[in-house]
Design a protein around this motif. Sequence first.
Motif, PDB file in Angstrom:
ATOM      1  N   VAL A 225       0.847  -1.197   0.000  1.00 17.03           N
ATOM      2  CA  VAL A 225       0.000   0.000   0.000  1.00 17.03           C
ATOM      3  C   VAL A 225       0.889   1.256   0.000  1.00 17.03           C
ATOM      4  N   TRP A 226       1.913   1.226   0.835  1.00 15.35           N
ATOM      5  CA  TRP A 226       2.854   2.342   0.942  1.00 15.35           C
ATOM      6  C   TRP A 226       3.460   2.666  -0.429  1.00 15.35           C
ATOM      7  N   LEU A 229       0.921   4.423  -2.501  1.00  9.15           N
ATOM      8  CA  LEU A 229       0.598   5.772  -2.048  1.00  9.15           C
ATOM      9  C   LEU A 229       1.702   6.752  -2.420  1.00  9.15           C
ATOM     10  N   ARG A 230       2.931   6.248  -2.525  1.00  6.17           N
ATOM     11  CA  ARG A 230       4.029   7.163  -2.814  1.00  6.17           C
ATOM     12  C   ARG A 230       4.132   7.461  -4.292  1.00  6.17           C
ATOM     13  N   ILE A 233      -1.595   6.697  -7.073  1.00  6.96           N
ATOM     14  CA  ILE A 233      -2.720   6.251  -6.279  1.00  6.96           C
ATOM     15  C   ILE A 233      -3.853   5.906  -7.216  1.00  6.96           C
TER      16      ILE A 233
END
Lengths: 268, 274
Positions: A225-226, A229-230, A233
């Motif tokens: 997920v990280w 998100l970076r 998205i």
Amino acid sequence: MINKIFYRIINTIFVAYYWFVIVFLLFPILIVFPISFVNSKYLEFPPKNFSFRWYINYFNDTDFFVATFNSIYLGLGATIVATSIGTMAALGLSKTNFIGKKIIFGFLITPLIFPLIILALGLYIFLARFDAIENFYMLIIAHSALVMPFSLIIVSTSLQSFDVTLERSARVLGANPWQAFWKVTFPYIKPAVYSSAIFGFFVSFDELIIALFISGKIWTLPQRVWQDLRYEIDPTIAAVAAILISATFVGILLGTILQKQAMRFIEK
Amino acid sequence: MKKKYLLILPAIILTLIIIVFPVFELLKSSFFDPEFTLRHVEKFFSKYLYFKVLINTVKISFFSTLFCFILGYPTAYFIAHSGKKFQSFFLFLILLPFWISILIRTYAWMAVLGKEGVINTIFVALGIFSEPVRMLYTTGTVYLAMVQIMLPIMILTCYSTMIRLEEDYVKAARVLGANPFKAFYRIYFPLSFPGVASGSIIIFILSMGFFITPALVGGKKDMMVGNLINFQINQLLNWGFASFIGVILLITTLLIVILFIILTRYKMNNNFSS
């Protein structure tokens, strides 16, 4: 009369304040649900059509699938280790009153408030010396240390009200320590042990920073997920978030009910 | 009965392996390379930038803690003094966000405040904004997200002292003629202060080490020490310097917490004696 009106007003202010705080805490979390059902890549308002597209995306993505299972195994492993060790420590520390008791208790719960970024960095350097980076078992042990304080605290609280004479009578009546524990003590602390296991599972399942530093290419779900998100998205994350929030809700509800049961004797 | 202490042993070993040895290792790698060196110390104090990040971290942590207190204390008071029936429901609503992953909660703020986020989409569609407003990657959003993440901790610690508090003292003060405000300020607040203090300390320490939230919703100038450490490792592979920054973070946090404890003790004693 004036007093009564005064208290009414004060009371209303408090009620409003509470609900304001609840909206602040829950609004962003709840908004994830409608977003996860949009059909387009971007948000639209008013939403045009409803779809399961991003959920299907999540279930079909091998990366996500592997990461999810890694996290589940990790969470289960860490929970089993931490709950056993934490419960043992709670038993060892209960009913005794040696001088260092408070110090040991404080020492054992440091992982709760220790800055994880420092821990993760130190752990990386430490493990690198033994060539133990990217080792799933090491990750389980590291997470166990983070989860253990929860078991220690919850089980210790439940043991506070436990009557020691019960276990002693079992021993007098001929039970060995092992039997006395499983037949007398364990049934008493069972709700506390189970609820701490549920809470612990979520602590490990959601942990990102330590995993980021020491898991190498073994990706957990938070890491996956990280990464998204970076860089980019897309609403798949909303679907993942919605699933995780629902799972957490069910788990925490169960954990809270069990904990209530564990506390039933204390309240009486 | 000596055997009983053996039960504590595994927990101690686990904590030693995962906390104590790594911290020791961190200290070592910030001063030895492989011989003793003060290289990292000089580097840290040679550039104002590093110090600025540290100050910024302290500032963000301090104000997050303060906002949590302002929002959390009255909320805890309300829950602690509501009927027994509703108390657990009210508390559950606070507990629920507490257990949801920090990463997911940060993402939720991105979804709400982003350029294509909920607020911008709705406000533009309704004609309130003529074009999307930039809300993400600002300091305000860092505070918003951090306070939302930490707030349940403050509410829980305050609540747990409030329900155990001897209400009789407040009643006594009222009977003896204190008005509600004075009774609150002189009696209730000092009695509930341990909850405020432990909540503040926990939130402050956790905020000092924050890393996920500022990285995702903050701008360049909202860099915190955690992000600086991550940057040193990921981009520059400078483990020694990253360790030294970690040591600085640990020392700063510890000093501020000790200062807080000394100051509040002093104030509490004064309050009770006068």
